[in-house]
Design a protein around this motif. Structure first.
Motif, mmCIF file in Angstrom:
data_model
loop_
_atom_site.group_PDB
_atom_site.id
_atom_site.type_symbol
_atom_site.label_atom_id
_atom_site.label_comp_id
_atom_site.label_asym_id
_atom_site.label_seq_id
_atom_site.Cartn_x
_atom_site.Cartn_y
_atom_site.Cartn_z
ATOM 1 N N LEU A 71 15.863 -27.291 84.199
ATOM 2 C CA LEU A 71 16.081 -28.695 84.557
ATOM 3 C C LEU A 71 17.565 -28.995 84.744
ATOM 4 C CD1 LEU A 71 13.508 -30.344 82.145
ATOM 5 C CD2 LEU A 71 13.488 -30.544 84.638
ATOM 6 N N LYS A 72 18.392 -28.434 83.870
ATOM 7 C CA LYS A 72 19.835 -28.656 83.977
ATOM 8 C C LYS A 72 20.361 -28.139 85.314
ATOM 9 C CE LYS A 72 23.801 -29.812 81.953
ATOM 10 N NZ LYS A 72 24.083 -31.155 81.393
ATOM 11 N N ALA A 73 19.881 -26.955 85.723
ATOM 12 C CA ALA A 73 20.334 -26.365 86.979
ATOM 13 C C ALA A 73 19.898 -27.188 88.186
ATOM 14 C CB ALA A 73 19.811 -24.934 87.097
ATOM 15 N N ALA A 74 18.774 -27.884 88.056
ATOM 16 C CA ALA A 74 18.237 -28.673 89.174
ATOM 17 C C ALA A 74 18.682 -30.127 89.136
ATOM 18 C CB ALA A 74 16.711 -28.606 89.159
ATOM 19 N N ARG A 75 19.511 -30.497 88.183
ATOM 20 C CA ARG A 75 19.820 -31.904 87.922
ATOM 21 C C ARG A 75 20.218 -32.678 89.176
ATOM 22 N NH1 ARG A 75 23.695 -35.529 87.283
ATOM 23 N NH2 ARG A 75 23.519 -37.078 85.605
ATOM 24 N N ASP A 76 21.102 -32.125 89.979
ATOM 25 C CA ASP A 76 21.623 -32.858 91.131
ATOM 26 C C ASP A 76 20.594 -33.019 92.247
ATOM 27 O OD1 ASP A 76 24.022 -33.091 89.817
ATOM 28 O OD2 ASP A 76 24.953 -31.384 90.828
ATOM 29 N N GLN A 77 19.469 -32.305 92.137
ATOM 30 C CA GLN A 77 18.422 -32.414 93.153
ATOM 31 C C GLN A 77 17.278 -33.325 92.718
ATOM 32 O OE1 GLN A 77 17.518 -28.579 95.357
ATOM 33 N NE2 GLN A 77 18.342 -27.734 93.456
ATOM 34 N N LEU A 78 17.343 -33.815 91.485
ATOM 35 C CA LEU A 78 16.242 -34.604 90.940
ATOM 36 C C LEU A 78 16.495 -36.097 91.086
ATOM 37 C CD1 LEU A 78 15.686 -32.532 87.669
ATOM 38 C CD2 LEU A 78 14.267 -32.496 89.732
ATOM 39 N N ALA A 79 15.409 -36.855 91.227
ATOM 40 C CA ALA A 79 15.505 -38.311 91.287
ATOM 41 C C ALA A 79 15.945 -38.854 89.931
ATOM 42 C CB ALA A 79 14.153 -38.897 91.686
ATOM 43 N N GLU A 80 16.318 -40.121 89.894
ATOM 44 C CA GLU A 80 16.766 -40.714 88.635
ATOM 45 C C GLU A 80 15.663 -40.648 87.584
ATOM 46 O OE1 GLU A 80 18.735 -42.053 85.617
ATOM 47 O OE2 GLU A 80 19.677 -41.556 87.534
ATOM 48 N N GLU A 81 14.421 -40.853 87.988
ATOM 49 C CA GLU A 81 13.261 -40.637 87.123
ATOM 50 C C GLU A 81 12.373 -39.604 87.798
ATOM 51 O OE1 GLU A 81 11.296 -44.325 86.508
ATOM 52 O OE2 GLU A 81 12.720 -45.033 85.003
ATOM 53 N N PHE A 82 11.908 -38.630 87.049
ATOM 54 C CA PHE A 82 11.119 -37.554 87.648
ATOM 55 C C PHE A 82 10.095 -37.033 86.646
ATOM 56 C CE2 PHE A 82 14.856 -35.774 85.646
ATOM 57 C CZ PHE A 82 14.371 -34.684 84.935
ATOM 58 N N LEU A 83 9.115 -36.333 87.166
ATOM 59 C CA LEU A 83 8.064 -35.728 86.352
ATOM 60 C C LEU A 83 8.368 -34.256 86.118
ATOM 61 C CD1 LEU A 83 5.193 -37.309 88.408
ATOM 62 C CD2 LEU A 83 5.530 -37.771 85.970
ATOM 63 N N VAL A 84 7.997 -33.768 84.944
ATOM 64 C CA VAL A 84 8.050 -32.336 84.638
ATOM 65 C C VAL A 84 6.610 -31.893 84.421
ATOM 66 C CG1 VAL A 84 9.012 -30.537 83.172
ATOM 67 C CG2 VAL A 84 10.289 -32.668 83.527
ATOM 68 N N TRP A 85 6.135 -30.998 85.287
ATOM 69 C CA TRP A 85 4.714 -30.653 85.315
ATOM 70 C C TRP A 85 4.546 -29.149 85.161
ATOM 71 C CZ3 TRP A 85 1.982 -35.175 85.920
ATOM 72 C CH2 TRP A 85 0.582 -35.073 85.938
ATOM 73 N N ASN A 86 3.732 -28.733 84.216
ATOM 74 C CA ASN A 86 3.445 -27.314 84.036
ATOM 75 C C ASN A 86 2.441 -26.859 85.084
ATOM 76 O OD1 ASN A 86 4.430 -25.502 81.688
ATOM 77 N ND2 ASN A 86 4.385 -27.564 80.816
ATOM 78 N N GLY A 87 2.812 -25.844 85.853
ATOM 79 C CA GLY A 87 1.957 -25.383 86.931
ATOM 80 C C GLY A 87 0.721 -24.641 86.484
#
Length: 315
Positions: A87-103
């Motif tokens: 998540l930290k690595a993707a931070r700049d690509q994520l919306a201000e609020e986002f979902l974390v979903w286990n595939g």
């Protein structure tokens, strides 16, 4: 593009070996289609089509699948980053609020209800009641839905002790977060609970929703097998109808219309381009796509890329 969903697909799936030595866990088939396909369809049905997926173990498989689906991709090499580090690595690509979903979880959790509970700078978790929490971490939630404890790792001030009873609430693996909440995570391999949530729970910035619907964790071969059998019996609400691709000549089995069946089937699942030979007899078996089934009598097992696994072998 800012992504509204971070889809977890990087893990090794260690408990599901030997199945996950050949395919990443989220791509293991459920009723003939990758498990993660149901999650993506469910999210899109709720308005979330900006999805990025992370990959590490057998990442080429995830990359090929995500390209076909039109998803964003974060490949974690040379080392896996964990739920927090990814998540930290993707931070700049994520919306201000986002979902974390286990595939690799099959569920009908409402993603928008989860987002609506996410506080500013915090997070929200989908929780589920279980009568047996031997394998999971128990959580405590106050009357306002604020998470006060996640085991002994995340504890708010003045939070009550965990009760000794075997039942209670546990984390489903589905949650919503804010970009601001990622500031508590360091670079590199990190667990999101032991980093971000440890701080957020102390600040009472983690809210929750209670999920009482469908939720399947396919962590072990037997659990994966039983999830498929439940889906075959129509006991799992799926986000799309896999039977549209089924050969309707088989009454009690799911057979993809591209499979070649010469043997006999009872309560079994056969994927696309699989071949069941003339002298093969299958009873309650799963056959992955493009797999060859030789002659013989088989019961309660999985034909996968690496051979045949009787579900009794994993005990």
């Amino acid at each position: 593009m800012e992504y509204s969903v971070f889809l977890l697909a990087a893990g090794f799936g260690t408990r599901l070996r030997p199945l996950t030595l050949h395919r990443p866990k989220p791509l293991l088939p459920l009723l003939g289609f990758p498990m993660v396909q149901y999650a993506v369809t469910w999210l899109r049905q709720h308005g979330h089509d900006r999805i990025i997926v992370n990959a590490h173990h057998l990442w080429e498989h995830v990359a090929a699948w995500s390209e076909r689906e039109g998803l964003g991709l974060q490949v974690e090499l040379p080392d896996i980053l964990g739920t927090g580090g990814g998540l930290k690595a993707a931070r700049d690509q994520l919306a201000e609020e986002f979902l974390v979903w286990n595939g690799d979880i099959v569920c009908d959790i409402n993603p928008n209800a989860l987002l609506s509970e996410c506080p500013v700078g915090g997070a929200s978790m989908a929780l589920r009641y279980s009568s047996d929490l031997k394998k999971t971490t128990k959580l405590l939630v106050n009357d306002e839905g604020i998470v006060q404890r996640i085991g002994d790792v995340c504890v708010a001030d003045n939070a009550p002790n965990l009760p000794s009873s075997p039942d209670g609430l546990h984390f489903t693996g589905i949650h919503a977060m804010t970009r601001e909440s990622l500031k508590h995570i360091q670079e590199g391999f990190q667990c999101v609970v032991r980093s971000s949530y440890k701080e957020l729970v102390q600040q009472e910035k983690v809210r929750s929703i209670r999920h009482e619907g469908c939720w399947f964790d396919t962590g072990l071969p037997k659990e994966y097998f039983e999830a498929n059998m439940s889906a075959l019996r129509g006991e799992i609400p799926l986000s799309f109808d896999p039977w549209e691709k089924a050969d309707d000549r088989f009454d009690d089995s799911f057979v993809h219309h591209e499979a070649n069946i010469e043997g006999s089937l009872v309560q079994s699942i056969v994927g696309a381009k699989a071949h069941v030979s003339r002298d093969a007899q299958l009873h309650r078996c799963i056959v992955w796509d493009s797999v060859e089934v030789p002659a013989g009598v088989y019961k309660d097992g999985i034909f996968f890329d690496g051979g045949f696994l009787s579900i009794g072998e994993e005990e």
